[in-house]
Design a protein around this motif. Structure first.
Motif, PDB file in Angstrom:
ATOM      1  N   PRO A   1       0.833  -1.207   0.000  1.00  0.00           N
ATOM      2  CA  PRO A   1       0.000   0.000   0.000  1.00  0.00           C
ATOM      3  C   PRO A   1       0.867   1.256   0.000  1.00  0.00           C
ATOM      4  O   PRO A   1       1.811   1.361   0.781  1.00  0.00           O
ATOM      5  N   GLU A   2       0.520   2.170  -0.894  1.00  0.00           N
ATOM      6  CA  GLU A   2       1.312   3.381  -1.082  1.00  0.00           C
ATOM      7  C   GLU A   2       1.345   4.254   0.188  1.00  0.00           C
ATOM      8  O   GLU A   2       2.337   4.915   0.489  1.00  0.00           O
ATOM      9  N   THR A   3       0.218   4.263   0.891  1.00  0.00           N
ATOM     10  CA  THR A   3       0.170   4.962   2.167  1.00  0.00           C
ATOM     11  C   THR A   3       0.164   3.900   3.237  1.00  0.00           C
ATOM     12  O   THR A   3      -0.836   3.226   3.436  1.00  0.00           O
ATOM     13  N   GLY A   4       1.288   3.704   3.897  1.00  0.00           N
ATOM     14  CA  GLY A   4       1.308   2.652   4.895  1.00  0.00           C
ATOM     15  C   GLY A   4       2.705   2.378   5.385  1.00  0.00           C
ATOM     16  O   GLY A   4       3.654   3.077   5.044  1.00  0.00           O
ATOM     17  N   LEU A   5       2.784   1.335   6.183  1.00  0.00           N
ATOM     18  CA  LEU A   5       4.039   0.964   6.814  1.00  0.00           C
ATOM     19  C   LEU A   5       4.592  -0.302   6.171  1.00  0.00           C
ATOM     20  O   LEU A   5       3.862  -1.273   5.963  1.00  0.00           O
ATOM     21  N   VAL A   6       5.867  -0.277   5.841  1.00  0.00           N
ATOM     22  CA  VAL A   6       6.558  -1.479   5.392  1.00  0.00           C
ATOM     23  C   VAL A   6       7.662  -1.771   6.391  1.00  0.00           C
ATOM     24  O   VAL A   6       8.495  -0.906   6.681  1.00  0.00           O
ATOM     25  N   VAL A   7       7.648  -2.976   6.925  1.00  0.00           N
ATOM     26  CA  VAL A   7       8.669  -3.370   7.887  1.00  0.00           C
ATOM     27  C   VAL A   7       9.567  -4.412   7.237  1.00  0.00           C
ATOM     28  O   VAL A   7       9.114  -5.512   6.905  1.00  0.00           O
ATOM     29  N   LEU A   8      10.813  -4.055   7.005  1.00  0.00           N
ATOM     30  CA  LEU A   8      11.775  -5.038   6.512  1.00  0.00           C
ATOM     31  C   LEU A   8      12.237  -5.865   7.701  1.00  0.00           C
ATOM     32  O   LEU A   8      12.456  -5.326   8.785  1.00  0.00           O
ATOM     33  N   VAL A   9      12.349  -7.166   7.492  1.00  0.00           N
ATOM     34  CA  VAL A   9      12.730  -8.065   8.576  1.00  0.00           C
ATOM     35  C   VAL A   9      13.857  -8.969   8.089  1.00  0.00           C
ATOM     36  O   VAL A   9      13.720  -9.624   7.048  1.00  0.00           O
ATOM     37  N   GLY A  10      14.962  -8.994   8.810  1.00  0.00           N
ATOM     38  CA  GLY A  10      16.047  -9.890   8.416  1.00  0.00           C
ATOM     39  C   GLY A  10      17.282  -9.668   9.267  1.00  0.00           C
ATOM     40  O   GLY A  10      17.504  -8.569   9.782  1.00  0.00           O
ATOM     41  N   VAL A  11      18.077 -10.705   9.375  1.00  0.00           N
ATOM     42  CA  VAL A  11      19.291 -10.605  10.184  1.00  0.00           C
ATOM     43  C   VAL A  11      20.256  -9.608   9.556  1.00  0.00           C
ATOM     44  O   VAL A  11      20.104  -9.218   8.389  1.00  0.00           O
ATOM     45  N   SER A  12      21.222  -9.206  10.322  1.00  0.00           N
ATOM     46  CA  SER A  12      22.263  -8.327   9.816  1.00  0.00           C
ATOM     47  C   SER A  12      23.001  -9.025   8.676  1.00  0.00           C
ATOM     48  O   SER A  12      23.404 -10.183   8.813  1.00  0.00           O
ATOM     49  N   GLY A  13      23.105  -8.368   7.556  1.00  0.00           N
ATOM     50  CA  GLY A  13      23.750  -8.972   6.397  1.00  0.00           C
ATOM     51  C   GLY A  13      22.778  -9.667   5.460  1.00  0.00           C
ATOM     52  O   GLY A  13      23.170 -10.205   4.423  1.00  0.00           O
ATOM     53  N   SER A  14      21.495  -9.648   5.791  1.00  0.00           N
ATOM     54  CA  SER A  14      20.504 -10.287   4.907  1.00  0.00           C
ATOM     55  C   SER A  14      20.234  -9.438   3.668  1.00  0.00           C
ATOM     56  O   SER A  14      19.657  -9.927   2.693  1.00  0.00           O
TER      57      SER A  14
ATOM     58  N   LEU B   1      25.479 -17.284   4.594  1.00  0.00           N
ATOM     59  CA  LEU B   1      25.560 -16.178   3.633  1.00  0.00           C
ATOM     60  C   LEU B   1      25.635 -14.825   4.360  1.00  0.00           C
ATOM     61  O   LEU B   1      26.462 -13.973   4.020  1.00  0.00           O
ATOM     62  N   ALA B   2      24.800 -14.663   5.368  1.00  0.00           N
ATOM     63  CA  ALA B   2      24.807 -13.400   6.118  1.00  0.00           C
ATOM     64  C   ALA B   2      26.155 -13.194   6.813  1.00  0.00           C
ATOM     65  O   ALA B   2      26.720 -12.096   6.787  1.00  0.00           O
ATOM     66  N   GLN B   3      26.672 -14.251   7.404  1.00  0.00           N
ATOM     67  CA  GLN B   3      27.960 -14.154   8.109  1.00  0.00           C
ATOM     68  C   GLN B   3      29.084 -13.815   7.126  1.00  0.00           C
ATOM     69  O   GLN B   3      29.936 -12.980   7.407  1.00  0.00           O
ATOM     70  N   GLU B   4      29.058 -14.483   5.973  1.00  0.00           N
ATOM     71  CA  GLU B   4      30.063 -14.239   4.937  1.00  0.00           C
ATOM     72  C   GLU B   4      30.048 -12.766   4.509  1.00  0.00           C
ATOM     73  O   GLU B   4      31.084 -12.121   4.421  1.00  0.00           O
ATOM     74  N   ARG B   5      28.843 -12.271   4.236  1.00  0.00           N
ATOM     75  CA  ARG B   5      28.716 -10.881   3.795  1.00  0.00           C
ATOM     76  C   ARG B   5      29.177  -9.930   4.887  1.00  0.00           C
ATOM     77  O   ARG B   5      29.875  -8.955   4.611  1.00  0.00           O
ATOM     78  N   ASN B   6      28.790 -10.215   6.124  1.00  0.00           N
ATOM     79  CA  ASN B   6      29.157  -9.308   7.213  1.00  0.00           C
ATOM     80  C   ASN B   6      30.674  -9.257   7.403  1.00  0.00           C
ATOM     81  O   ASN B   6      31.232  -8.207   7.709  1.00  0.00           O
ATOM     82  N   ARG B   7      31.323 -10.394   7.208  1.00  0.00           N
ATOM     83  CA  ARG B   7      32.785 -10.412   7.349  1.00  0.00           C
ATOM     84  C   ARG B   7      33.443  -9.510   6.314  1.00  0.00           C
ATOM     85  O   ARG B   7      34.480  -8.907   6.574  1.00  0.00           O
ATOM     86  N   ALA B   8      32.816  -9.427   5.153  1.00  0.00           N
ATOM     87  CA  ALA B   8      33.413  -8.635   4.061  1.00  0.00           C
ATOM     88  C   ALA B   8      33.088  -7.148   4.183  1.00  0.00           C
ATOM     89  O   ALA B   8      33.604  -6.330   3.423  1.00  0.00           O
ATOM     90  N   ARG B   9      32.230  -6.786   5.146  1.00  0.00           N
ATOM     91  CA  ARG B   9      31.780  -5.394   5.212  1.00  0.00           C
ATOM     92  C   ARG B   9      32.805  -4.480   5.847  1.00  0.00           C
ATOM     93  O   ARG B   9      33.524  -4.881   6.757  1.00  0.00           O
ATOM     94  N   THR B  10      32.831  -3.264   5.342  1.00  0.00           N
ATOM     95  CA  THR B  10      33.701  -2.262   5.953  1.00  0.00           C
ATOM     96  C   THR B  10      32.878  -1.293   6.786  1.00  0.00           C
ATOM     97  O   THR B  10      33.412  -0.547   7.598  1.00  0.00           O
ATOM     98  N   ASP B  11      31.543  -1.302   6.575  1.00  0.00           N
ATOM     99  CA  ASP B  11      30.698  -0.346   7.279  1.00  0.00           C
ATOM    100  C   ASP B  11      30.288  -0.849   8.658  1.00  0.00           C
ATOM    101  O   ASP B  11      29.671  -0.122   9.423  1.00  0.00           O
ATOM    102  N   ARG B  12      30.602  -2.100   8.974  1.00  0.00           N
ATOM    103  CA  ARG B  12      30.151  -2.657  10.239  1.00  0.00           C
ATOM    104  C   ARG B  12      31.078  -3.773  10.672  1.00  0.00           C
ATOM    105  O   ARG B  12      31.517  -4.558   9.854  1.00  0.00           O
ATOM    106  N   ASP B  13      31.370  -3.812  11.966  1.00  0.00           N
ATOM    107  CA  ASP B  13      32.207  -4.882  12.492  1.00  0.00           C
ATOM    108  C   ASP B  13      31.376  -5.653  13.503  1.00  0.00           C
ATOM    109  O   ASP B  13      31.279  -5.289  14.668  1.00  0.00           O
ATOM    110  N   LEU B  14      30.755  -6.718  13.019  1.00  0.00           N
ATOM    111  CA  LEU B  14      29.747  -7.397  13.811  1.00  0.00           C
ATOM    112  C   LEU B  14      30.319  -8.634  14.498  1.00  0.00           C
ATOM    113  O   LEU B  14      30.893  -9.491  13.847  1.00  0.00           O
TER     114      LEU B  14
END
Ligand code: GTP
Ligand code: MG
Length: 171
Positions: A7-20, A113-126
């Motif tokens: 819906p154009e007027t409404g709330l969208v909640v993205l849900v997913g682990v860090s790196g998803s 996959l999420a862990q792999e991506r997070n390891r490669a990130r420079t914007d976050r050290d998780l």
């Protein structure tokens, strides 16, 4: 191609682990002003998008922006992990107060996959223990998201489904 109706007027909640890939997905499918991220709000209140000690103020700001946009009839896409039921509940309450529908878009990627991506990130050290805990929270609640009050729940499983998704705003 799978079309997700929102819906154009409404709330969208993205849900997913860090790196998803929530922020990546949000940037691809929505305008920058439609997306409110917890990182952005953390930055505003602390000059550090990773400062977990600023979370309370950051989320108060996030809720304020979401409420303001909904009151003004605008779309609000929340880019935060949102894996905890109580956190989603606060957002759902704001949507209800403004009489708008809520949509959940779940990015369900394998932990590896999420862990792999997070390891490669420079914007976050998780720390490595974060994703498994987020994943546990998410898996526990996944089947019941509809009952929480989301009008529609779109679950995208894996990189291919996330890649193939298109978002259609509906009046
Ligand atoms: P948090 O903000 O930590 O909760 O993570 P997030 O869910 O917002 O993930 P983000 O979109 O920042 O993506 C994490 C990393 O994965 C980034 O380096 C992205 O470039 C990469 N990434 C995200 N989506 C995709 C994708 O579809 N394909 C590939 N190859 N990489 C992706
Ligand atoms: Mg992000």
């Amino acid at each position: 191609k799978r079309v997700l109706t929102v819906p154009e007027t409404g709330l969208v909640v993205l849900v997913g682990v860090s790196g998803s890939g929530k922020s990546t997905f949000a940037a691809r499918h929505f305008r920058p002003t439609q997306v409110i991220s917890s990182d952005f709000c953390r930055g505003v209140v602390s000059d550090d998008t990773d400062d977990q000690g600023a979370s309370a103020d950051a989320f108060a700001l996030l809720h304020h922006i979401v409420a303001t946009r909904l009151r003004r009839g605008l779309l609000a896409v929340v880019d935060a992990t949102n894996v905890q039921r109580a956190v989603r509940g606060q957002l759902l309450r704001i949507a209800k107060e403004h009489d708008v529908l809520s949509t959940a878009i779940v990015l369900d990627v394998p932990e590896r996959l999420a862990q792999e991506r997070n390891r490669a990130r420079t914007d976050r050290d998780l720390p490595a223990h974060v994703v498994p805990r987020q994943r546990r929270d998410l898996r526990r609640d996944l089947r019941n998201l509809g009952k929480e009050g989301f009008r529609r729940v779109h679950v995208l499983r894996g990189e291919d489904e996330i890649d193939a998704a298109a978002v259609e705003l509906e009046r």
